[in-house]
Design an enzyme around this catalytic site. Structure first.
Site, PDB file in Angstrom:
ATOM      1  N   GLY A  79       0.864  -1.166   0.000  1.00  0.00           N
ATOM      2  CA  GLY A  79       0.000   0.000   0.000  1.00  0.00           C
ATOM      3  C   GLY A  79       0.901   1.216   0.000  1.00  0.00           C
ATOM      4  O   GLY A  79       2.074   1.111   0.342  1.00  0.00           O
ATOM      5  N   ASP A 131      -1.830   4.402   3.763  1.00  0.00           N
ATOM      6  CA  ASP A 131      -3.079   3.779   3.319  1.00  0.00           C
ATOM      7  C   ASP A 131      -3.674   2.938   4.433  1.00  0.00           C
ATOM      8  O   ASP A 131      -4.837   2.550   4.368  1.00  0.00           O
ATOM      9  CB  ASP A 131      -2.838   2.890   2.091  1.00  0.00           C
ATOM     10  CG  ASP A 131      -2.775   3.700   0.814  1.00  0.00           C
ATOM     11  OD1 ASP A 131      -3.047   4.912   0.875  1.00  0.00           O
ATOM     12  OD2 ASP A 131      -2.448   3.131  -0.243  1.00  0.00           O
ATOM     13  N   GLY A 156      -7.692 -45.827 -22.090  1.00  0.00           N
ATOM     14  CA  GLY A 156      -8.391 -46.879 -21.352  1.00  0.00           C
ATOM     15  C   GLY A 156      -8.932 -47.909 -22.317  1.00  0.00           C
ATOM     16  O   GLY A 156      -8.892 -47.713 -23.539  1.00  0.00           O
ATOM     17  N   LEU A 157      -9.442 -48.988 -21.761  1.00  0.00           N
ATOM     18  CA  LEU A 157      -9.933 -50.088 -22.590  1.00  0.00           C
ATOM     19  C   LEU A 157     -11.168 -49.667 -23.385  1.00  0.00           C
ATOM     20  O   LEU A 157     -11.841 -48.698 -23.037  1.00  0.00           O
ATOM     21  CB  LEU A 157     -10.298 -51.266 -21.691  1.00  0.00           C
ATOM     22  CG  LEU A 157      -9.137 -51.874 -20.897  1.00  0.00           C
ATOM     23  CD1 LEU A 157      -9.669 -52.886 -19.906  1.00  0.00           C
ATOM     24  CD2 LEU A 157      -8.117 -52.482 -21.832  1.00  0.00           C
ATOM     25  N   GLY A 178     -14.790 -49.505 -24.206  1.00  0.00           N
ATOM     26  CA  GLY A 178     -15.946 -49.647 -23.323  1.00  0.00           C
ATOM     27  C   GLY A 178     -15.729 -49.110 -21.924  1.00  0.00           C
ATOM     28  O   GLY A 178     -16.600 -49.186 -21.068  1.00  0.00           O
ATOM     29  N   SER A 179     -14.554 -48.525 -21.675  1.00  0.00           N
ATOM     30  CA  SER A 179     -14.271 -48.033 -20.326  1.00  0.00           C
ATOM     31  C   SER A 179     -15.012 -46.724 -20.030  1.00  0.00           C
ATOM     32  O   SER A 179     -15.162 -46.338 -18.882  1.00  0.00           O
ATOM     33  CB  SER A 179     -12.769 -47.826 -20.136  1.00  0.00           C
ATOM     34  OG  SER A 179     -12.285 -46.882 -21.078  1.00  0.00           O
ATOM     35  N   SER A 209      -5.210 -46.062 -26.989  1.00  0.00           N
ATOM     36  CA  SER A 209      -3.761 -45.823 -26.866  1.00  0.00           C
ATOM     37  C   SER A 209      -3.111 -46.739 -25.823  1.00  0.00           C
ATOM     38  O   SER A 209      -2.715 -46.285 -24.764  1.00  0.00           O
ATOM     39  CB  SER A 209      -3.448 -44.355 -26.567  1.00  0.00           C
ATOM     40  OG  SER A 209      -4.307 -43.821 -25.593  1.00  0.00           O
TER      41      SER A 209
HETATM   42  N1  GDP Z   1     -10.319   6.564   9.603  1.00  0.00           N
HETATM   43  C1  GDP Z   1      -9.491   5.573   9.330  1.00  0.00           C
HETATM   44  N2  GDP Z   1      -8.173   5.759   9.510  1.00  0.00           N
HETATM   45  C2  GDP Z   1      -7.358   4.733   9.237  1.00  0.00           C
HETATM   46  C3  GDP Z   1      -7.826   3.480   8.767  1.00  0.00           C
HETATM   47  N3  GDP Z   1      -6.773   2.666   8.590  1.00  0.00           N
HETATM   48  C4  GDP Z   1      -5.682   3.365   8.952  1.00  0.00           C
HETATM   49  N4  GDP Z   1      -6.015   4.618   9.349  1.00  0.00           N
HETATM   50  C5  GDP Z   1      -5.125   5.700   9.803  1.00  0.00           C
HETATM   51  O1  GDP Z   1      -4.264   6.046   8.740  1.00  0.00           O
HETATM   52  C6  GDP Z   1      -2.982   6.392   9.235  1.00  0.00           C
HETATM   53  C7  GDP Z   1      -1.886   5.580   8.556  1.00  0.00           C
HETATM   54  O2  GDP Z   1      -2.031   4.236   8.907  1.00  0.00           O
HETATM   55  P1  GDP Z   1      -0.814   3.225   8.895  1.00  0.00           P
HETATM   56  O3  GDP Z   1      -1.419   1.910   9.223  1.00  0.00           O
HETATM   57  O4  GDP Z   1       0.303   3.707   9.707  1.00  0.00           O
HETATM   58  O5  GDP Z   1      -0.437   3.273   7.353  1.00  0.00           O
HETATM   59  P2  GDP Z   1       0.747   2.569   6.545  1.00  0.00           P
HETATM   60  O6  GDP Z   1       1.714   3.622   6.237  1.00  0.00           O
HETATM   61  O7  GDP Z   1       0.066   2.045   5.321  1.00  0.00           O
HETATM   62  O8  GDP Z   1       1.270   1.441   7.381  1.00  0.00           O
HETATM   63  C8  GDP Z   1      -3.016   6.171  10.723  1.00  0.00           C
HETATM   64  O9  GDP Z   1      -3.253   7.414  11.337  1.00  0.00           O
HETATM   65  C9  GDP Z   1      -4.211   5.245  10.918  1.00  0.00           C
HETATM   66  O10 GDP Z   1      -4.797   5.375  12.162  1.00  0.00           O
HETATM   67  C10 GDP Z   1      -9.262   3.331   8.586  1.00  0.00           C
HETATM   68  O11 GDP Z   1      -9.769   2.282   8.169  1.00  0.00           O
HETATM   69  N5  GDP Z   1     -10.028   4.408   8.863  1.00  0.00           N
END
Ligand code: GDP
Lengths: 652, 300
Positions: free
Chosen positions: A35, A39, A486-487, A489-490, A560
């Site tokens: 990610g 993310d 296979g034979l 009729g198999s 075969s």
């Molecule tokens: N609102 C919300 N915040 C999230 C979610 N997942 C992660 N966060 C926040 O996003 C930020 C980054 O998350 P982190 O797990 O450290 O991201 P990484 O860099 O992908 O490992 C943190 O402040 C988390 O608390 C979610 O599902 N909802």
């Protein structure tokens, strides 16, 4: 910490842990996570570990302490997985870290890799051993370039399953439209990559929705939770169970009388008595025994570490490979490969490296950088040099041959690394696409009395104008020959037709060949003498190979009776594309059915040389599957064949 | 026909594969034997890997001088039974030679000093690869450890400069004076180790099973009565029913109160455990990044 008392931090209920039998049935799933920064990857992993009770109290205390010290109000699950101090300070992950958890169903190994632009190399490393990839997408940001890069790398490394977790759904009001938009865009992109199995799940890693427990906030989503998916996804399909490859790792010679070859079966399987060829010498012998600490084994399967002994005294050393005579890897010194560059020292054509492939190490020169592939746009560009995190297609020349398969067909024998001869650093990960040109170093003598083709036994399908890959991509499945033997009729043709019908309904391109059809047409000039029978099978095999080359799944239903004929057909298609179905219905049952009255005529001596009565039937030794129609309906038997094809990876 | 193996068999096969790679790629490997369950499992894997030949490398025990007598007895019996060669590196000798200095304070732990003895002994024996029983699930700093972990001329680990490990290909090339630590149990968890010991019926020291013993509670850790642990003012020995989850230096290995007297009991207890094995280690509590620091210096 939450949780009922019967489940401890190992994530396994005590009742299961105690039941050794059940524990020994546990499968393992290795997955990688990718990610972009923030993310929520660390949060997701922390959530998985936390909700599956894989966290111990003292680890939890550390996280609580750390969260408190940083002035956070809520527990930061991401801290659970943050490894090194430097990273903790920068609040980023900078390398591949491995995490473990288990549920009563499976043991999981997570290769946790960061998604920054500069760390393609780590993703490739993590992906190289993964059965599945989780790509995280922040629902607010939609599909970013980096999300695409993760998909590209997963497809490059041939990870069979990709799970897109659309995270932070809480921040987009649990919107179905947002989820659908991302799903549509990413699916469109993944189609271009040829990702086989793509799944989307909307989650909130922070709040736990759809991670382990179904989300109440997203009633519109009726799919499985992320953990449920991880526990149930079929993981064995991509292991190559067909092509026997045994790279010799170490020779054991404890005394004058014992000489054993230690190694791990890279793919396929082997049993005592099986005929084998030693590469590169080309010497043939048979497997005498599968030796293990526990005693003699009945067989060695893909992934097993064993010791093999041979019937004859042959000279075998580390770096050699044991294979079957009619199922050879490519033996070559000039290879075409995709490499991921892992170091700052750039690669230019002409540089020399050590190439390590299975247990073999040879000198290698990169003769040409064909093009670089931009991981974001997937565009190819001509370049003079590549550097850290670049992916490129290159040509290599080796000082001596290696024994390989295309990465697509065999991860174990299709992969290699390059090592810098001065720094000893691992500088590149390579995936073999094929050979740059034919090399015929080892001439294999045909088996006595075998069917000969007259040209190189190494199968090449590259001479086609439109490549097989292109055809297969359009068809959405692999080409293959499914050979029913296979034979009379198999039930061969009945089952064969049922299989064809099922394949056709799945949208596969198929062709069905049986005796009646070819005997009236192309083989109308042939009788039933031994020579004519051999020629009959030779032509059928060649015709099937042509249809397969055109992308079809070819179903052949022929008695075969001779192994050499069936093996010849097998030798015409690349590894993994042949499925021998032995319709093993016993003679008594076939004779009882005698649909065409042939057995009676044979018994009465009206038909001479009738297989099973007055002519031998050589039972298959290495059939991919056997079905007996005594107690199975044609559809049930056909269903099993379909499952076998699935395992063989014919559907992707 | 079954076409797959359970996770435990896969881990075993992986461990054997790693051991054979080391035997093939290096000239003078040793197996670091601590007497604990992980190193006992390693010895078991080594026997399987090379059977019917003997294990082609010696065992090396770094003796802190603070061992439980049971550990030493077990070690000697094992070595004798399997016909292995044993080398012992003595921390006491390092102290006597002025290479290491006992920590100040009462009942000093020699865990840290082991590093000096270890590196000296590896150099003395000209070792180019040393098997360790470390697992990645043990500690956060270990999560990034490689199977083949490169050490520079000073035996140090540089987390930023580790070689990528792809597929099943292991690169053991090195320059003169450098060596590798190799961890065949990298992918095992504590539960896997116990399940494996049970499945294979591997013999382990009695210390792992519950028994009566005099202990003293210090900083939340139960320390066993021995000549290396003396009472501080206000402390007293109490007899309890305990067992050890890990076995190391007697000055810092904590016991757990437990009635687990069979393998089955232990497995159930581990399954229900709420703290890591290292939770019972006195020295790990020092600092959150303690482990990482020690690793950089060349700790096990
Ligand atoms: N609102 C919300 N915040 C999230 C979610 N997942 C992660 N966060 C926040 O996003 C930020 C980054 O998350 P982190 O797990 O450290 O991201 P990484 O860099 O992908 O490992 C943190 O402040 C988390 O608390 C979610 O599902 N909802």
């Amino acid at each position: 910490m939450a949780g009922e008392s019967s489940v401890g931090a190992a994530g396994i209920p005590a009742s299961v842990a105690r039941d050794a039998a059940q524990f020994h049935q546990m499968e393992m799933l290795r997955f990688t996570t990718a990610g972009s920064v923030d993310d929520g990857k660390s949060t997701l992993i922390g959530r998985l570990l936390y909700d599956t009770k894989s966290i111990f109290e003292d680890q939890m205390e550390q996280v609580e302490d750390a969260s408190r010290r940083r002035g956070d109000e809520t527990l930061d699950l991401a801290l659970l997985t943050d490894g090194l101090r430097a990273e903790r300070e920068q609040k980023i992950t900078i390398d591949v870290a491995y995490r473990y958890f288990a549920t009563p169903k499976r043991k999981f190994i997570i290769a946790d890799t960061p998604g920054h632009i500069q760390y393609t190399r780590n993703m490739v490393t993590g992906a190289s051993t993964a059965d599945l990839a989780i790509v995280l997408i922040d629902a607010r940001n939609g599909v970013l370039t980096q999300s695409k890069r993760h998909g590209f790398i997963a497809s490059l490394l041939q990870i069979p399953h990709v799970l897109v977790a659309v995270n932070k759904m809480d921040l987009v009001d649990w919107s179905e439209a947002a989820f659908n938009g991302i799903m549509a865009e990413y699916s469109g992109f993944a189609e271009k990559l040829g990702v086989d199995d793509l799944t989307f799940i909307p989650i909130s890693a922070l709040e736990g929705d759809n991670v382990v427990t179904p989300s109440e906030n997203m009633p519109w989503f009726d799919g499985a939770t992320l953990l449920h998916y991880l526990e149930h996804v079929h993981v064995r399909t991509h292991h190559n169970l067909v092509d026997f490859r045994f790279p010799v790792q170490y020779v054991l010679r404890p005394n004058q009388d014992f000489r054993g070859y230690a190694g791990r079966v890279a793919s396929g399987a082997v049993r005592p008595g099986d005929e084998i060829v030693v590469l590169p010498s080309g010497r043939r012998t048979k497997v005498k025994a599968v030796e293990t600490f526990e005693g003699l084994g009945e067989e060695a399967l893909s992934g097993d570490s064993v010791v093999l002994t041979t019937e004859d005294e042959v000279d075998i050393s580390r770096g050699d490979m044991l294979v079957r005579p009619l199922n050879l890897p490519t033996i070559g010194q000039e290879i075409d490969a995709t490499v991921c560059w892992m170091t700052d020292d750039e690669l230019r054509a002409g540089k020399e490296y050590w190439l390590r492939h299975s247990t073999r190490e040879v000198r290698a020169v990169v003769t040409e950088i064909v093009h670089q592939i931009d991981v974001d746009t997937l565009h190819r560009q001509e370049v003079d040099a590549i550097t850290l995190n670049d992916i490129a297609r290159v040509r290599l020349e080796l000082a001596s041959p290696i024994f390989y398969d295309r990465y697509e067909l065999n991860r174990e024998t299709g992969s290699f690394v390059l090592i810098d001869p001065h720094s000893h650093f691992t500088v590149a990960a390579g995936m073999i696409r094929g050979k740059t040109q034919d090399v015929a170093d080892v001439i294999m003598p045909p088996a006595d009395g075998g069917v000969e083709r007259g040209v190189s036994p190494n199968v090449v399908w590259e001479s086609w104008n439109i490549t097989l890959e292109e055809r297969e991509r359009r068809n959405g499945h692999r080409a293959a020959i499914v050979w029913f033997t296979g034979l009379s009729g198999s039930g061969k043709s009945t089952v064969g037709r049922a299989v064809e019908r099922m394949l056709f309904e799945r949208g596969c391109q198929t062709m069905f060949l049986d005796g009646d059809q070819v005997r009236h047409g192309i083989n109308g000039d042939l009788g039933f003498s031994a020579t004519d029978r051999t020629e009959n099978i030779r032509r059928i095999a060649e015709i099937s190979a042509l249809f397969a080359g055109q992308g079809s799944i070819v179903l052949c239903s022929f008695v075969s009776p001779y192994r050499k004929g069936r093996d010849f057909a097998r030798s015409l298609v690349p590894n993994g594309r042949f499925c021998e179905v032995w319709v093993s219905t016993p003679l008594e049952e076939c004779e009882r059915r005698d649909a065409k009255g042939l057995y009676q005529k044979a018994r009465d001596g009206i038909i001479k040389e009738f297989t099973g009565i007055s002519d031998p039937y050589e039972e298959p030794e290495n059939a991919e599957i056997a079905v007996d129609t005594t107690d199975l309906t044609a559809d049930e038997a056909a269903e099993r064949v379909i499952q076998r094809l699935e395992r063989q990876g014919i559907f992707g | 026909m079954k076409t797959w193996r359970s996770s435990l068999r896969q881990l075993e096969s992986e461990g054997i594969y790693i051991m054979r790679e080391v035997a093939a790629q290096f000239e003078r490997p040793v197996l670091l034997f601590s007497g604990g369950k992980d190193s006992i499992v390693m010895v078991h894997l080594a026997r399987k890997a090379f059977w019917p030949a003997p294990i082609p490398f010696p065992l090396l025990h770094i003796d802190t001088g603070h061992n439980f007598p049971e550990t030493l007895a077990f070690r000697d019996a094992l070595v004798e039974r399997i016909g292995a060669t044993l080398h012992v590196g003595s921390v006491q000798a390092s102290i006597d030679a002025g290479r290491a200095k006992e920590e100040p304070g009462p009942n000093p732990s020699r865990n840290r000093l082991q590093t000096v003895t270890l590196l000296d002994t590896l150099k003395e024996l000209n070792v180019d690869a040393a098997f360790g029983g470390g697992r990645r699930d043990e500690e956060k700093a270990r999560a990034k450890e490689r199977f083949f972990s490169h050490r520079d001329r000073f035996g140090q680990w540089d987390p930023k400069n580790q070689r990528p490990e792809l597929w099943n290909i292991f690169n053991g090339r090195k320059s003169l004076g450098e060596h590798f630590r190799v961890f065949p149990l990298s992918n095992w968890t504590e539960m896997d180790v116990w399940q494996y010991i049970a499945a294979e019926e591997i013999e382990i020291p009695d210390l792992y099973f519950s028994h009566r013993r005099e202990v003293v509670e210090r900083d939340g850790v139960l320390l066993a009565k021995s000549e290396y642990n003396t009472l501080l003012p206000g402390e007293a020995w109490v007899e309890k029913t305990i067992r050890f989850r890990t076995i190391g230096d007697a000055t810092c290995t904590g016991a757990t109160e437990s009635n687990a007297s069979s393998m089955d009991d232990i497995i159930v207890e581990v399954a229900a455990a709420r703290t890591t094995e290292r939770g019972g280690r006195h020295d790990d509590k020092h600092s959150e990044a303690a482990m990482e620091d020690r690793k950089k210096q060349g700790y096990f």
